[in-house]
Design an enzyme around this catalytic site. Structure first.
Site, PDB file in Angstrom:
ATOM      1  N   GLU A 268      41.297  34.112   0.708  1.00  0.00           N
ATOM      2  CA  GLU A 268      41.003  33.555  -0.669  1.00  0.00           C
ATOM      3  C   GLU A 268      40.754  31.994  -0.441  1.00  0.00           C
ATOM      4  O   GLU A 268      41.886  31.294  -0.663  1.00  0.00           O
ATOM      5  CB  GLU A 268      41.994  34.111  -1.576  1.00  0.00           C
ATOM      6  CG  GLU A 268      41.522  34.082  -2.926  1.00  0.00           C
ATOM      7  CD  GLU A 268      41.978  32.851  -3.927  1.00  0.00           C
ATOM      8  OE1 GLU A 268      41.190  32.087  -3.944  1.00  0.00           O
ATOM      9  OE2 GLU A 268      43.030  32.834  -4.260  1.00  0.00           O
ATOM     10  N   CYS A 302      41.355  26.953  -7.251  1.00  0.00           N
ATOM     11  CA  CYS A 302      40.269  27.254  -6.646  1.00  0.00           C
ATOM     12  C   CYS A 302      39.155  27.757  -7.462  1.00  0.00           C
ATOM     13  O   CYS A 302      37.738  27.743  -7.267  1.00  0.00           O
ATOM     14  CB  CYS A 302      40.450  28.463  -5.433  1.00  0.00           C
ATOM     15  SG  CYS A 302      41.383  29.783  -6.022  1.00  0.00           S
ATOM     16  N   THR A 303      39.332  28.152  -8.798  1.00  0.00           N
ATOM     17  CA  THR A 303      38.552  28.429  -9.631  1.00  0.00           C
ATOM     18  C   THR A 303      38.066  27.269 -10.413  1.00  0.00           C
ATOM     19  O   THR A 303      37.297  27.553 -11.620  1.00  0.00           O
ATOM     20  CB  THR A 303      39.157  29.709 -10.642  1.00  0.00           C
ATOM     21  OG1 THR A 303      40.185  28.978 -11.022  1.00  0.00           O
ATOM     22  CG2 THR A 303      39.095  30.962  -9.792  1.00  0.00           C
TER      23      THR A 303
END
Ligand code: UN1
Length: 520
Positions: A268, A302-303
């Site tokens: 991820e 990360c988003t």
């Protein structure tokens, strides 16, 4: 104020001034580690919170022995009983939500509400895992042969390595550890060296549950340097799965090392998430989503929203509103209730942000707001910044990169097809979103020629996903899926079973293989 909070939080979570860096889950499972000392500094003020004696290579081996023993017992426990354990963990997390959330704020610098939200994410995934413990379903198939039965079952994998990043030091542990646990795996958790205390707090929270069920060796923790702990873990063929969260550069290294021994990795990695804003959308909603996506967690998810791809006709109007909103963002001590943006994790992150803005300008971009270093009175050692808004073009090399900081690139489009093309024209593929009231635009964005990301939202921003869906992305994001949906399958091995309850041995595909005197 901060010192008082530190003392009460550490006390509540059983953290000492000096801690050991290896534990096999139980209250007596701490190993007296003998490695280098690691100090955890709060990004809020730069002051030390507490320290850890890191694990050595031989401490690593000792933990692995416990994990192996733990697995031998744990795998035979019925899955719903394992669910019961996770249910008890959820209860502790509910009790400790306030303290654990505060520690996450102290160690990461994210605001109070986001620290609490992270613990809520742990509670949500725990509840999800409890239900899952009765739903680890396999399929049955119809055999082509008479008196044969075919089905598949899911077995635990074994020891699962979990490597996490600083920005979600607790939630990402829970996505992996709690689902792996109901699957019958044991875990070996290697946290980011920037957030080791949150990891120790997690161990202390779950220790009473581990003691109650006598499952030492199931939830293992190891804190140590790359040579002592990191590389041995990646190269260890006793660990069939490594789940890693972090930068794309880190993920490439993990993937290569794990693949070299034909292990599996679940990755991820970086995102370069965009919101497409069309002419006919609810602009106020788009604005609010942009603010949370770009400024929330100081742009360190990360988003996080890194690009706005907006229709030319509304660009100026949106930019005016956005700048007005940015001016009102309260930046400072994340422990204060009205703060919306805390510090970056460290001075390196701050330097990276400044460097990226400079590079963007050199490549032709225009800085229209923010992007400065900020000194907060009393917190001079913290790496505070004003979030930046930069007008840019999608193809600029710097726009193609993930800079882990609150920089928002504004990109214009005229035709939606171009917007989607630019949207996909980056190496990463995690999260994406469109704001529109047009069903046609929405469906184009969600179609096979639409967003190429693992997550694609309509009238919702790019960050803040719920746990129920599979989380992860394509391309340089690494391809992994964690959290909800059927992500549990990553933590198990599939076995196809065919059973013959007849008197003959017919071969599949109608093959005849007769030996005189032996076959019927
Ligand atoms: C991360 O930044 O690594 O969707 C995870 C979100 C959170 C998880 C982020 N639920 O923003």
């Amino acid at each position: 104020m901060e010192q008082r909070i530190i003392e009460s939080v550490l006390k509540d979570l059983g953290i000492k001034n000096k801690n050991y860096g290896a534990n096999s889950g139980s209250s007596t499972g701490w190993i007296k580690t003998g490695g280098k000392e690691l100090v955890s500094y709060s990004p809020i003020s730069g002051q030390p919170i507490a320290s850890i004696v890191q694990a050595t290579r031989s401490n690593y081996d000792a933990i692995m022995t416990r994990a192996k023993t733990g697995f031998e017992k744990f795998r035979m426990m019925p899955a719903p009983e394992r669910g019961q354990i996770v249910r008890d963990i959820a209860t502790v997390l509910r009790e400790k939500k306030e303290a654990l959330g505060a520690l996450i704020t102290l160690e990461t610098g994210k605001i109070k509400s986001e620290g609490q939200g992270e613990v809520q994410e742990m509670i949500d995934i725990a509840d999800f895992s409890v239900g899952l413990s009765r739903q680890l379903h396999g399929l049955t198939m119809h055999s082509e042969r008479p008196f044969h039965r075919m089905y598949e079952q899911w077995h635990p994998l074994g020891i699962v390595g979990i490597i996490t990043a600083f920005n979600f030091p607790a939630a990402v542990w829970s996505w992996n550890a709690l689902i792996a646990a109901v699957c019958g795996d044991v875990i070996l958790f290697k946290p980011s060296s920037k957030t080791p205390l949150t990891a120790i707090a997690i161990q202390n929270c779950i220790a009473p549950v581990v003691d109650k069920y006598d499952i030492d060796g199931v939830f293992n923790l190891i804190i140590g340097e790359r040579a002592e702990v990191g590389d041995p873990l990646l190269n260890d063929s006793r660990i069939p799965l490594i789940s890693a969260t972090g930068s794309t550069a880190m993920g490439k290294k993990v993937a290569t090392q794990v693949a070299a021994r034909l292990g599996r990795s679940l990755l991820e990695l970086g995102g370069n998430n965009a919101i497409i804003i069309t002419k006919d959308c609810n602009l106020e909603m788009a604005l609010r989503a942009t603010l949370f996506g770009a400024v929330g967690t100081a742009g360190q998810r990360c988003t996080s929203t890194r690009r706005i791809i907006i229709h030319t006709a509304i660009k100026e109007q949106f930019l005016t509103l956005l700048i007005k909103a940015y001016e009102q963002i309260k930046i400072g001590d994340p422990l204060k209730d009205d703060t919306l943006m805390g510090p970056l994790i460290d001075s390196q992150a701050q330097a990276n942000m400044m460097q990226a803005i400079e590079t963007a300008v050199k490549q032709g971009a225009k800085l229209v707001y923010g992007g400065t270093r900020l000194k907060i009175p009393g917190l001079e050692q913290g790496s505070y910044v004003t979030p930046a808004i930069v007008e840019a073009a999608n193809h600029y090399p710097i726009v193609q990169e993930e800079t882990f900081a609150p920089i928002l690139y504004i990109i214009e489009y005229k035709e939606l097809e171009d917007a989607v093309r630019m949207h996909n024209d980056v190496p990463q593929g995690l999260s994406s979103s469109i704001f529109t009231d047009s069903i046609k635009d929405q469906e184009l964005f969600l179609s096979h020629k639409g967003s190429d990301c693992g997550i694609a939202n309509v009238n919702i921003g790019t960050s803040g996903a719920e746990i129920g869906g599979a989380f992860g992305g394509e391309k340089e994001t690494g391809g992994g899926r964690e959290s909800g949906s059927d992500a549990w399958k990553n933590y198990m091995r599939r076995q196809t079973n065919t059973i013959n309850w007849g008197e003959n041995l017919p071969l599949a595909q109608g093959i005849v293989f007769n030996i005189k005197g032996v076959q019927k």
